[in-house]
Enzyme design. Structure first.
Site, PDB file in Angstrom:
ATOM      1  N   HIS A 226       0.701  -1.401   0.107  1.00  0.00           N
ATOM      2  CA  HIS A 226       0.237  -0.076  -0.138  1.00  0.00           C
ATOM      3  C   HIS A 226       0.738   1.358  -0.064  1.00  0.00           C
ATOM      4  O   HIS A 226       0.146   2.472  -0.659  1.00  0.00           O
ATOM      5  CB  HIS A 226      -0.889   0.249   0.813  1.00  0.00           C
ATOM      6  CG  HIS A 226      -1.506   0.819   1.541  1.00  0.00           C
ATOM      7  ND1 HIS A 226      -2.630   1.992   0.572  1.00  0.00           N
ATOM      8  CD2 HIS A 226      -1.385   2.029   2.185  1.00  0.00           C
ATOM      9  CE1 HIS A 226      -2.785   3.061   1.042  1.00  0.00           C
ATOM     10  NE2 HIS A 226      -1.887   3.093   1.831  1.00  0.00           N
TER      11      HIS A 226
ATOM     12  N   ASP B 188      24.139  -6.930 -29.830  1.00  0.00           N
ATOM     13  CA  ASP B 188      24.023  -7.649 -30.209  1.00  0.00           C
ATOM     14  C   ASP B 188      25.323  -7.301 -31.900  1.00  0.00           C
ATOM     15  O   ASP B 188      26.027  -7.979 -32.342  1.00  0.00           O
ATOM     16  CB  ASP B 188      23.535  -8.951 -30.818  1.00  0.00           C
ATOM     17  CG  ASP B 188      23.664 -10.115 -29.172  1.00  0.00           C
ATOM     18  OD1 ASP B 188      24.511  -9.704 -28.805  1.00  0.00           O
ATOM     19  OD2 ASP B 188      22.672 -10.537 -29.595  1.00  0.00           O
TER      20      ASP B 188
ATOM     21  N   GLU C 265      20.131  -8.286 -35.579  1.00  0.00           N
ATOM     22  CA  GLU C 265      21.272  -8.700 -34.612  1.00  0.00           C
ATOM     23  C   GLU C 265      22.573  -9.755 -35.549  1.00  0.00           C
ATOM     24  O   GLU C 265      23.567  -9.228 -34.532  1.00  0.00           O
ATOM     25  CB  GLU C 265      20.514  -9.173 -33.285  1.00  0.00           C
ATOM     26  CG  GLU C 265      20.232 -10.349 -33.214  1.00  0.00           C
ATOM     27  CD  GLU C 265      19.268 -10.688 -32.144  1.00  0.00           C
ATOM     28  OE1 GLU C 265      20.573  -9.789 -30.756  1.00  0.00           O
ATOM     29  OE2 GLU C 265      19.174 -11.716 -31.757  1.00  0.00           O
TER      30      GLU C 265
ATOM     31  N   CYS D 146      14.580  -2.334 -30.903  1.00  0.00           N
ATOM     32  CA  CYS D 146      14.250  -2.327 -29.612  1.00  0.00           C
ATOM     33  C   CYS D 146      15.999  -2.860 -28.570  1.00  0.00           C
ATOM     34  O   CYS D 146      15.490  -3.014 -27.978  1.00  0.00           O
ATOM     35  CB  CYS D 146      14.046  -3.970 -29.033  1.00  0.00           C
ATOM     36  SG  CYS D 146      14.347  -5.140 -30.334  1.00  0.00           S
TER      37      CYS D 146
END
Lengths: 570, 88
Positions: free
Chosen positions: A191, A457, A433, A504
């Site tokens: 909470h 990559d 990639e 991305c």
């Protein structure tokens, strides 16, 4: 000065005076009831406490009607239901009648049991409801003892220190005076965290016993992002954090205003900004930052933090949750990308000389069609719950892509045969990639619905730089002309063949690259949620003609240092 | 008696807020209304009992309604599961 570490759950810096929120402890007295008269009195006392508690909340709801948020109203309504719950009532009355317990003890026992019941639930969200139950019990208890639950009065810049905060605690506080929260217990779903984020109050939870060293009135500096608290800091630190606070307030204010503004360029071209996620809970941050959907759902975390391969059912459940919570916006699920630097504890990955050039990602999947098929079936089954798309990582050529697609076809065939619903037209794409894939982007474009460029990559493979090797990390540079040329080629070929191409990798969330990427024709950026507002800010201030001009200039440059210096100077 | 089956179409499951709304709704009718998940059955007058089932998104439950206003109750509960739940 003392530094205390916790979990930062609501970003921002606050500087103020510590105020402990002490609660009178409720303890069992052990006194037993003697006769029927006592029992009736005890029941009457309980009923009065329940009635008073409900009246109290109803008064609060009425009094604060205008200022309570929908969420706070819902919390209070839930509390009324808990307080008046027939099961709670029956349990308390049974202890009074049968076990002859006094009202105080009966109430405490029942509430403790119920709190435990919630705490033991599997679902984190349900576990967090134990605080609601405890809160409802506390309120009845307080009324039982005719405790005057007056709203507390606070001075401005108060930092509340507590074991844990309950909804009643925060709702009865005048939050204008509260600069921060620090609690010993808690998680980011608790909470305190939710209310702090909603109200934009910095908060650190889960500080543990270290918080006991904070005394009433101590000067506190609290960093709700880093999860750090400094007790009685020196002047230097106060100054540093004072500046940090002002900067945060300014930037946050600017970026917040962007949340609902579409990411259009000044000449009206729509750009899509989506988020990269590793789990369902990351979706909230994308919405909070004004992102549209998920451009990359990394599924390997699901495979990594466990003792065996997840079952189809487990995966389906997770992808379904993600699809439902994406509310019709795109959800690009990347199939398992392990190997390289990502190990699986239960899967014997061979030790290799060159793991990044070895047995990883789609190569493992094609070698282990059982594992691959399970994941594809789970994704397909989830595809009826939203705009789910499939993306294969590490594709290096056409045969590999066709092999992956044939496993997907097999998954579809199996589901059709079993009469399990799925989206037969599910969009299928690949990560670009590996340099070989980038170079034959024109050929691959005929085989898929979309590309997503993975710059991390792509950069390491193009430049032959192991990105885990710190000795040569200076060579790892996505602004290298060779990398940029590949990206440019991929975007051109995608446009020519009428498929979409997104990005991305890290570069998509790098503000230095935004104008250049727009100029190259990128319209689909996916990044970590926190990066979205800053990138959006650049996009809405840029025209595509300007961006193309930037790209033309960059094309003339022969090394990344020159390129980066030029981009910095824009 | 009316029995209807529903799939919980809420990603978070039937958590505090929708559960509160469902109990409040059920209480407005005279009919006895209960919810069954597998072998377990709870009366829909108790939020605690409903929450203790920890209903997850995608799970299938049966609603059993019996009483003089069962038609009206069934209609309202049908609307709750099919329309209102998504917005909560």
């Amino acid at each position: 000065m003392k530094a205390i570490n916790g979990i930062g759950v609501s970003p921002g810096i606050s500087i103020g005076k510590a105020r402990w929120l002490n609660k009178t402890k409720a303890v069992a007295t052990g006194g037993l009831l003697k006769n029927e008269e006592d029992i009736l009195a005890a029941i009457a006392l309980f009923e009065a406490a329940v009635r008073l508690s409900v009246e109290e909340i109803e008064a609060l709801l009425k009094e604060r009607e205008a200022s309570l948020t929908e969420e706070e109203t819902a919390i209070l309504e839930t509390q009324v239901e808990l307080i008046t719950d027939p099961q709670l009532n029956d349990d308390v009355l049974a202890l009074i009648r049968v076990d002859k317990k006094n009202t105080n003890d009966a109430l405490l026992e029942v509430v403790t049991n119920l709190v435990e019941l919630f705490e033991n639930m599997e679902d984190e969200y349900m576990r967090a409801r134990s605080a609601d139950m405890k809160d409802a019990g506390d309120r009845i208890w307080k009324n039982l003892h005719q405790y005057q639950n007056n709203a507390q009065h606070y001075e401005s810049d108060t930092i509340i220190i507590a074991q844990e905060l309950t909804p009643s605690d925060t709702i009865s506080m005048d939050l204008r005076y509260i600069a921060g929260f620090a609690t010993q217990a808690g998680s980011s779903a608790a909470h305190t965290a939710i209310i702090a984020r909603t109200k934009g109050i910095p908060a650190v939870v889960g500080c543990g016993v270290a918080l006991n060293d904070v005394n009433e009135g101590d000067l506190i500096v609290l960093d709700g992002q880093a999860g750090e608290i400094y007790c009685n800091p020196d002047d230097n630190l106060i100054e540093t954090f004072g500046e940090k606070r002002n900067r945060f307030i300014q930037i946050n204010g600017e970026l917040k205003q962007l949340k609902n503004i579409p990411a259009n360029t000044t000449d009206g071209v729509k750009i899509t900004l989506s988020g990269n996620i590793a789990g369902v809970d990351d979706l909230d941050a994308i919405n909070d930052n004004g992102g549209e959907g998920v451009g990359l759902f990394r599924t390997e975390l699901l495979f990594m933090e466990r003792a065996s391969f997840p079952t189809e059912g487990e995966q389906f459940e997770l992808y379904k949750q993600a699809a439902l919570r994406s509310k019709g916006r795109p959800l690009v699920i990347r199939t398992m990308d392990v190997g390289g630097d990502k190990d699986l504890p239960y899967f014997d990955l061979p030790v290799e000389q060159n793991p990044f050039l070895g047995y990883r990602a789609i190569r493992i999947c094609l070698d282990r069609p059982d594992v691959f098929l399970t994941q594809l079936r789970a994704i397909l089954r989830a595809s009826v719950f939203g705009d789910v798309r499939i993306m294969f990582p590490m594709i290096s050529g056409v045969p590999e892509l066709r092999a992956a697609k044939s496993v997907l076809e097999e998954a579809k065939r199996q589901l059709s045969l079993s009469g399990i619903p799925f989206n037969a037209q599910i969009k299928t794409g690949i990560m670009i990639e590996v340099p070989s894939a980038a170079i034959i982007a024109d050929i691959l474009a005929k085989e898929v619905d979309f590309f997503s460029i993975g710059t991390n990559d792509l950069c390491q493979y193009t430049l032959a730089v192991d990105r885990m090797n710190s000795k040569i990390s200076y060579l790892y540079d996505p602004f290298d002309p060779a990398v940029l040329r590949l990206i440019g080629f991929v975007l051109d070929q995608a446009a020519k063949h009428g498929i979409s191409a997104g990005m991305c990798g890290e570069l998509a969330g790098d503000p230095l690259a935004t104008k250049l990427l727009l100029g190259m024709g990128l319209k689909d950026f996916s990044m970590s949620a926190a990066a979205i507002p800053a990138i959006k800010k650049i996009i809405i201030a840029t025209g595509l003609d300007d961006a193309r001009h930037v790209y033309e200039n960059v094309k003339q440059m022969d090394n990344s240092e020159t390129i980066k210096a030029y981009l910095r100077g824009l | 008696m009316i029995v209807n089956n529903y799939t919980i179409l809420a990603a978070q499951g039937l958590h505090a807020r929708p559960a509160t709304a469902l109990v409040k709704l059920a209480k407005t009718y005279k009919s006895a209304i209960s919810l069954k998940k597998g072998e377990k059955e709870v009366r829909l007058n108790s939020l605690l009992n409903l929450l203790s089932l920890a209903l997850k998104g995608g799970e299938i439950v049966s609603i059993v309604i019996e009483g003089e206003d069962e038609m009206a109750a069934a209609t309202a509960i049908d609307r709750f599961f099919k329309e209102e739940l998504k917005g909560l």
